[in-house]
Design a protein around this motif. Structure first.
Motif, short mmCIF file in Angstrom:
data_model
loop_
_atom_site.label_atom_id
_atom_site.label_comp_id
_atom_site.label_asym_id
_atom_site.label_seq_id
_atom_site.Cartn_x
_atom_site.Cartn_y
_atom_site.Cartn_z
N ARG A 4 60.53 -38.58 53.64
CA ARG A 4 59.45 -39.57 53.61
C ARG A 4 58.23 -38.99 52.90
O ARG A 4 57.55 -39.66 52.13
N ASP A 8 56.16 -40.52 49.73
CA ASP A 8 54.72 -40.76 49.75
C ASP A 8 54.03 -40.02 48.60
O ASP A 8 53.14 -40.56 47.94
N LYS A 33 48.11 -42.43 53.63
CA LYS A 33 48.42 -43.80 54.03
C LYS A 33 48.64 -44.62 52.76
O LYS A 33 47.75 -45.37 52.34
N ASN A 82 56.71 -49.15 48.21
CA ASN A 82 56.23 -48.59 49.47
C ASN A 82 56.77 -49.37 50.66
O ASN A 82 57.10 -48.78 51.69
N GLN A 83 56.90 -50.69 50.53
CA GLN A 83 57.49 -51.48 51.61
C GLN A 83 58.93 -51.07 51.85
O GLN A 83 59.38 -50.97 52.99
N GLN A 86 58.99 -47.87 53.77
CA GLN A 86 58.68 -48.10 55.18
C GLN A 86 59.86 -48.68 55.95
O GLN A 86 59.98 -48.48 57.15
#
Length: 90
Positions: A4, A8, A33, A82-83, A86
C-alpha cells in the motif's frame, strides 16, 4: 509484492509530475493521505484557472485554461487509481 505504501508513493510521484513543483509543495502536508491530497489539488487547479480568467489576456487565457483542463483530467485519473488502491484488501 506491491505494498500500500508503494502505491501511495506512486500516486504522490505522479501528482507531482502532473502539477509541477509549486502545487506539489503546496499539498505536501497531505502526502500521507492521497485522496485528500488529490482533492486539495483539484481546488488549487480550479483556483488557478479562476485567476487566469480574471487576469489573463486572450492568448494567455487559452493556454491557462487548456493547461488547467489537462491537469484536472489527470487528477481525475489519479482519483480513480487511488479509489482502486483503497478497494484492495492489503
Amino acid at each position: 509484492m506491491i505494498s500500500r505504501q508503494d502505491c501511495d508513493r506512486s500516486i504522490n510521484q505522479l501528482l507531482s509530475l502532473i502539477l509541477g513543483g509549486q502545487k506539489a509543495r503546496a499539498s505536501s502536508h497531505l502526502s500521507y493521505k492521497p485522496a485528500d491530497r488529490i482533492e486539495f489539488c483539484f481546488k488549487l487547479v480550479q483556483q488557478e484557472m479562476e485567476q487566469v480568467v480574471r487576469t489573463a489576456d486572450p492568448e494567455a487565457l487559452q493556454k491557462g485554461l487548456s493547461d488547467g483542463q489537462r491537469q484536472l483530467s489527470s487528477l481525475q485519473s489519479l482519483k480513480i487509481l487511488n479509489q482502486l488502491i483503497q478497494e484492495v484488501e492489503w
